[in-house]
Design a protein around this motif. Structure first.
Motif, mmCIF file in Angstrom:
data_model
loop_
_atom_site.group_PDB
_atom_site.id
_atom_site.type_symbol
_atom_site.label_atom_id
_atom_site.label_comp_id
_atom_site.label_asym_id
_atom_site.label_seq_id
_atom_site.Cartn_x
_atom_site.Cartn_y
_atom_site.Cartn_z
ATOM 1 N N UNK A 55 0.836 -1.195 0.026
ATOM 2 C CA UNK A 55 -0.110 -0.025 -0.022
ATOM 3 C C UNK A 55 1.067 1.063 -0.002
ATOM 4 N N UNK A 56 0.589 1.799 -1.024
ATOM 5 C CA UNK A 56 1.635 3.340 -1.251
ATOM 6 C C UNK A 56 0.588 4.420 -0.800
ATOM 7 N N UNK A 57 1.172 5.158 0.214
ATOM 8 C CA UNK A 57 0.257 6.303 0.460
ATOM 9 C C UNK A 57 0.889 7.816 -0.162
ATOM 10 N N UNK A 58 0.473 8.240 -1.169
ATOM 11 C CA UNK A 58 0.854 9.388 -1.694
ATOM 12 C C UNK A 58 0.139 10.777 -1.479
ATOM 13 N N UNK A 59 0.074 11.823 -2.486
ATOM 14 C CA UNK A 59 -0.330 12.852 -1.988
ATOM 15 C C UNK A 59 0.557 13.971 -1.309
ATOM 16 N N UNK A 60 0.100 15.277 -1.233
ATOM 17 C CA UNK A 60 0.968 16.397 -1.010
ATOM 18 C C UNK A 60 1.563 16.198 0.618
ATOM 19 N N UNK A 61 0.641 15.364 1.540
ATOM 20 C CA UNK A 61 1.233 15.161 2.758
ATOM 21 C C UNK A 61 2.407 14.393 2.884
ATOM 22 N N UNK A 62 2.527 13.650 1.822
ATOM 23 C CA UNK A 62 3.886 12.612 1.944
ATOM 24 C C UNK A 62 5.030 13.382 0.894
ATOM 25 N N UNK A 63 4.905 14.497 0.668
ATOM 26 C CA UNK A 63 6.016 15.246 -0.201
ATOM 27 C C UNK A 63 6.873 16.060 0.925
ATOM 28 N N UNK A 64 8.088 15.508 0.914
ATOM 29 C CA UNK A 64 9.214 15.914 1.723
ATOM 30 C C UNK A 64 9.464 17.345 1.403
ATOM 31 N N UNK A 65 9.157 18.031 0.337
ATOM 32 C CA UNK A 65 9.470 19.605 0.186
ATOM 33 C C UNK A 65 8.127 20.335 0.844
ATOM 34 N N UNK A 66 7.127 19.421 1.485
ATOM 35 C CA UNK A 66 5.936 20.304 1.853
ATOM 36 C C UNK A 66 5.621 19.885 3.443
ATOM 37 N N UNK A 67 6.187 18.880 3.719
ATOM 38 C CA UNK A 67 6.003 18.156 5.159
ATOM 39 C C UNK A 67 7.142 17.746 5.650
ATOM 40 N N UNK A 68 7.247 17.842 7.027
ATOM 41 C CA UNK A 68 8.455 17.560 7.852
ATOM 42 C C UNK A 68 8.790 16.055 7.931
ATOM 43 N N UNK A 69 9.644 15.483 8.180
ATOM 44 C CA UNK A 69 9.921 14.259 8.505
ATOM 45 C C UNK A 69 9.077 13.664 9.828
ATOM 46 N N UNK A 70 8.976 14.574 10.749
ATOM 47 C CA UNK A 70 8.157 14.139 12.185
ATOM 48 C C UNK A 70 6.648 14.082 11.712
#
Length: 346
Positions: free
Chosen positions: A280-295
């Motif tokens: 299962x791959x979770x995508x979208x902007x929430x998984x974008x390293x440039x838009x959200x933090x590792x934490x």
């Protein structure tokens, strides 16, 4: 073309607000991971959108020292639903002027005009084609099936089989998983109306940007001193601030995204009952390293996993792997290019 080693397959992803271009070589490797995107211009009508796609494709080729002579095929990722192959029906995220628009023939004609010759074009659901791109990356040389769930403006969903091709269904409505009703009693939530017209509680409203105004309005009652409670902006505009606030540890924003992650975890389990994926791959902007933090990403995926796993069959709890997407906003354009490549081999 005389040199097949330099064959290129273009992919265009039509989003509600932006359109993106990507490409793969004849061996399936990605030409570039640098995102090229343009404003979709949907408010200007179908003809303007198609013209912008061709211009963006030309820009992409130019930026990478490629020519139209090298283009062997093209793919287009578009939102559903459809009246028939390549013809749009009423979309929750596009103006009414697109209803009944034959996007396949229009784009194929525009590509032929620009290239000076016909270019084979395949059209597919944007979520499905995004799954194709991510599937190639996550399974490498393996053959496990892949479920993609990508929350953004809406919820992109895809199931990719062992051949690397998506499940489309007989009416091209396969894997419209964003409009499956979610078990509201598990969330303690109301049945919010969806842009598709259904009022049974489409999972899309509880996991994506489209539902944030509802979730924010309800939760602001608990946070009367919050900056968003004091704002005079419409609730939809206030909701756009939530992602940034969450990166800074804002309790209200984190509570809302925890809720959305729980809803998505439930949906992972629901879809696993139907298609039994290996990944299962979770995508979208929430998984974008440039838009959200590792934490933030670790927290979000942790809630998804912790919610989904107890609801799976026992065997699935040890075999199913939930991972973040790797291609980000490129997934749908790359997937469209890959399907164009795969279809050229059949």
């Amino acid at each position: 073309m005389k040199d097949d080693d330099k064959a290129v397959y273009l992919g265009t992803d039509c989003g509600a607000t932006t359109s993106k271009v990507g490409a793969v070589w004849g061996d399936g490797t990605v030409v570039s991971t640098k995102l090229l995107q343009r404003v979709t211009r949907s408010q200007d009508g179908p003809a303007a959108v198609v013209a912008s796609w061709v211009d963006a494709a030309s820009d992409f080729l130019s930026q990478h020292d490629l020519t139209w002579d090298q283009v062997h095929g093209a793919g287009l990722a578009i939102p559903g639903p459809y009246q028939r192959y390549g013809v749009l029906d009423k979309s929750p995220n596009l103006p009414d002027t697109f209803t009944g628009f034959d996007v396949h023939n229009a784009y194929a004609g525009a590509l032929a005009d620009r290239a000076g010759r016909p270019i084979p074009l395949v059209v597919g659901n944007d979520g499905n084609l995004g799954g194709v791109g991510e599937a190639q990356h996550v399974r490498g040389r393996g053959h496990g099936t892949v479920l993609l769930l990508a929350p953004g403006s809406g919820l992109g969903c895809a199931f990719v089989d062992e051949r690397g091709l998506p499940l489309d269904g007989d009416t091209l409505a396969g894997m419209e998983g964003g409009h499956v009703p979610i078990p509201l009693h598990l969330l303690g939530a109301k049945p919010y109306p969806c842009g598709c017209g259904r009022t049974w509680g489409c999972v899309e409203v509880y996991t994506t940007l489209s539902g944030l105004p509802y979730l924010l309005e309800e939760r602001l009652e608990k946070y009367p001193d919050h900056e968003l409670a004091k704002s005079g902006k419409p609730m939809k505009e206030r909701a756009f601030a939530l992602r940034t606030l969450a990166q800074n540890g804002d309790p209200l924003a984190l509570e809302i995204f925890d809720f959305q992650a729980k809803a998505l975890g439930i949906h992972v389990a629901v879809m696993a009952m139907a298609v039994d994926p290996r990944y299962v791959v979770i995508g979208g902007g929430l998984m974008d390293p440039e838009a959200t933090s590792d934490a933030f990403r670790e927290r979000y995926l942790g809630v998804v996993r912790d919610t989904a796993l107890p609801l799976l069959w026992p065997a699935q709890r040890t075999t199913l792997t939930i991972v973040p997407a790797s291609l980000g906003d490129l997934s749908q354009s790359i997937g469209a290019a890959l399907v164009a490549l795969y279809r050229s081999r059949s």
